[in-house]
Scaffold this motif. Structure first.
Motif, PDB file in Angstrom:
ATOM      1  N   ILE A  39       0.853  -1.196   0.000  1.00 52.74           N
ATOM      2  CA  ILE A  39       0.000   0.000   0.000  1.00 52.74           C
ATOM      3  C   ILE A  39       0.891   1.248   0.000  1.00 52.74           C
ATOM      4  O   ILE A  39       1.686   1.469   0.905  1.00 52.74           O
ATOM      5  CB  ILE A  39      -0.960   0.028   1.208  1.00 52.74           C
TER       6      ILE A  39
ATOM      7  N   GLY B   5      -1.035   1.937   8.208  1.00 51.37           N
ATOM      8  CA  GLY B   5      -0.514   0.696   7.627  1.00 51.37           C
ATOM      9  C   GLY B   5       0.101   0.812   6.246  1.00 51.37           C
ATOM     10  O   GLY B   5       0.460  -0.201   5.649  1.00 51.37           O
ATOM     11  N   ALA B   6       0.246   2.037   5.703  1.00 54.18           N
ATOM     12  CA  ALA B   6       0.933   2.158   4.403  1.00 54.18           C
ATOM     13  C   ALA B   6       2.396   1.780   4.573  1.00 54.18           C
ATOM     14  O   ALA B   6       2.996   2.048   5.609  1.00 54.18           O
ATOM     15  CB  ALA B   6       0.822   3.586   3.882  1.00 54.18           C
TER      16      ALA B   6
ATOM     17  N   GLU C  31      -7.777   5.333   6.867  1.00 54.90           N
ATOM     18  CA  GLU C  31      -7.753   4.328   7.939  1.00 54.90           C
ATOM     19  C   GLU C  31      -8.877   3.306   7.734  1.00 54.90           C
ATOM     20  O   GLU C  31      -8.669   2.095   7.865  1.00 54.90           O
ATOM     21  CB  GLU C  31      -7.916   5.010   9.304  1.00 54.90           C
TER      22      GLU C  31
ATOM     23  N   MET D 173      -8.011   0.946   4.926  1.00 53.03           N
ATOM     24  CA  MET D 173      -7.034  -0.077   5.310  1.00 53.03           C
ATOM     25  C   MET D 173      -7.712  -1.230   6.056  1.00 53.03           C
ATOM     26  O   MET D 173      -7.388  -2.397   5.839  1.00 53.03           O
ATOM     27  CB  MET D 173      -5.913   0.532   6.159  1.00 53.03           C
ATOM     28  N   GLU D 174      -8.645  -0.889   6.928  1.00 50.82           N
ATOM     29  CA  GLU D 174      -9.343  -1.964   7.653  1.00 50.82           C
ATOM     30  C   GLU D 174     -10.122  -2.844   6.691  1.00 50.82           C
ATOM     31  O   GLU D 174     -10.126  -4.064   6.794  1.00 50.82           O
ATOM     32  CB  GLU D 174     -10.306  -1.359   8.675  1.00 50.82           C
TER      33      GLU D 174
ATOM     34  N   THR E 278      -7.822  -4.996   4.500  1.00 49.66           N
ATOM     35  CA  THR E 278      -7.181  -6.056   5.290  1.00 49.66           C
ATOM     36  C   THR E 278      -8.127  -7.259   5.344  1.00 49.66           C
ATOM     37  O   THR E 278      -7.719  -8.410   5.177  1.00 49.66           O
ATOM     38  CB  THR E 278      -6.835  -5.551   6.706  1.00 49.66           C
TER      39      THR E 278
ATOM     40  N   ILE F 290      -1.273  -7.665   5.106  1.00 53.13           N
ATOM     41  CA  ILE F 290      -0.746  -6.297   5.188  1.00 53.13           C
ATOM     42  C   ILE F 290       0.014  -6.233   6.502  1.00 53.13           C
ATOM     43  O   ILE F 290      -0.562  -6.512   7.551  1.00 53.13           O
ATOM     44  CB  ILE F 290      -1.887  -5.253   5.184  1.00 53.13           C
TER      45      ILE F 290
END
Ligand code: PEP
Ligand code: MN
Length: 348
Positions: A101, A125-126, A324, A327-328, A331, A341
């Motif tokens: 990412i 999480g990038a 954010e 990302m969740e 995932t 990830i």
């Protein structure tokens, strides 16, 4: 022509084939695979007789490559290519199980703006940071980027946050400067067929993120990548970023069917850019989810700490809290497909 070596072929056998290719005035491209090495040949004006090679020790067979693209093709290398970015201790690999990412603003506008984006995307999480220091804008009067100052800000972001840097190079001379700072050289959609730039990044030591041109076919896209590999740089990541269609509800049409089509023909990884692919903030998250679902190896997403004040592409940039949430969601979707990830290490 492709020389397929036997699984037990030695280094010396491989070198002997490469030397023979070079002695004929052509260029050998050894491509190690999980089972065996294949050696692609470029620069030959016409067909080469397979018998020239089949009698050499360690050679399994010599076959003609049927596709116009050779080195990017699965005929030459059947297993997926893994592209390693950044230093080994905190590097990132694109093309494996891990979803890569890449996030950050469209353009680097100031140190404060870049830091504010980096803090949030890293926390979410990038693994890589994006941001243009040189912007190829439709209008010559629009902001063209901070230039070298922007590149310096990017390298400070890398050391502070431990995120490798993805940034665009816009022409061959400009590449001399950008390669001193970047971890990945981005070639933009408008430059997908800038053949002198493709050859220049093909001679660079850094991986290249090649975006699909706005009206490029699958063959044209893969042939653009072929230019880079033919110069000796095999570290190419493809990126589907949307094409021009009659649709007027979005800036571009993100052509997600390109992802499985590329994967069928090529060993190179391919990621998606749902930001330019839609041009609308409210469409970025749904299309990002879909891109992961169709098998993209990662995403490149524009995120800005204050999108309404962004100097470029604010209307398609996510607010950090939206990133954010994205990302969740990915995932979870990635998990269904066996993709993971993992958080960045090192830096803040
Ligand atoms: C960008 O990534 O900011 C960009 C200009 O992308 P593209 O070349 O896909 O338009
Ligand atoms: Mn942009």
């Amino acid at each position: 022509m492709l020389i397929v070596m036997k699984p037990q072929a030695s280094e010396g056998d491989i070198r002997r084939v490469c030397d023979k290719v070079a002695a004929m005035g052509y260029r050998p491209h050894p491509m190690p695979g999980a089972q065996r090495t294949a050696i692609g040949i470029t620069g030959n004006p016409g067909p080469i007789e397979p018998e020239e090679f089949e009698s050499l020790p360690g050679v399994a067979e010599a076959i003609r490559v049927s596709k116009p693209f050779k080195l990017v093709s699965r005929e030459v290398k059947s297993d997926d290519s893994l592209i390693h970015i950044g230093p080994p201790e905190r590097g990132v690999t694109i093309g494996g199980k891990e979803l890569a990412i890449i996030a950050g603003p469209c353009a680097i506008e100031s140190r404060e703006q870049a830091r504010a984006a980096a803090v949030r995307v890293r926390k979410a999480g990038a693994r890589l940071f994006r941001g243009g220091a040189f912007k190829p804008r439709t209008s010559p009067y629009s902001f063209q980027g901070l230039g070298e100052e922007g590149l310096k800000i990017l390298t400070d972001i890398r050391s502070e946050f431990g995120l490798p840097i993805v940034t665009e190079t816009i022409d061959p001379e400009n590449c001399d400067l950008v390669e001193k700072y970047a971890d990945v050289l981005q070639v933009g959609a408008r430059n997908m067929q800038n053949f002198s730039l493709l050859k220049r990044v093909g001679r660079a030591k850094l991986p290249v993120l090649l975006k699909r041109g706005m009206s490029a076919t699958l063959d044209e896209f893969l042939m653009a990548a072929e230019y880079i590999l033919a110069e000796g740089n095999y570290n190419v990541i493809l990126c589907e970023r949307g094409v021009r269609t009659f649709a007027d509800h979005s800036r571009n049409t993100l052509d997600l069917s390109m992802i499985p089509a590329v994967k069928r023909l090529s060993h190179l990884p391919i990621i998606a850019d749902p930001s330019h692919g839609t041009g609308r903030r409210d469409n970025v998250i749904p299309l990002a989810r879909a891109a992961v679902a169709v098998g993209a190896d990662g995403l490149i997403v524009e995120v800005h700490p204050d999108p309404d004040r962004a100097v470029s592409d604010g209307y398609q940039s996510l607010f950090p809290e939206q990133f954010e949430a994205l990302m969740e969601q990915i995932t979870a979707i990635g998990g269904v497909l066996g993709r993971t990830i993992t958080a960045a290490t090192g830096g803040k």
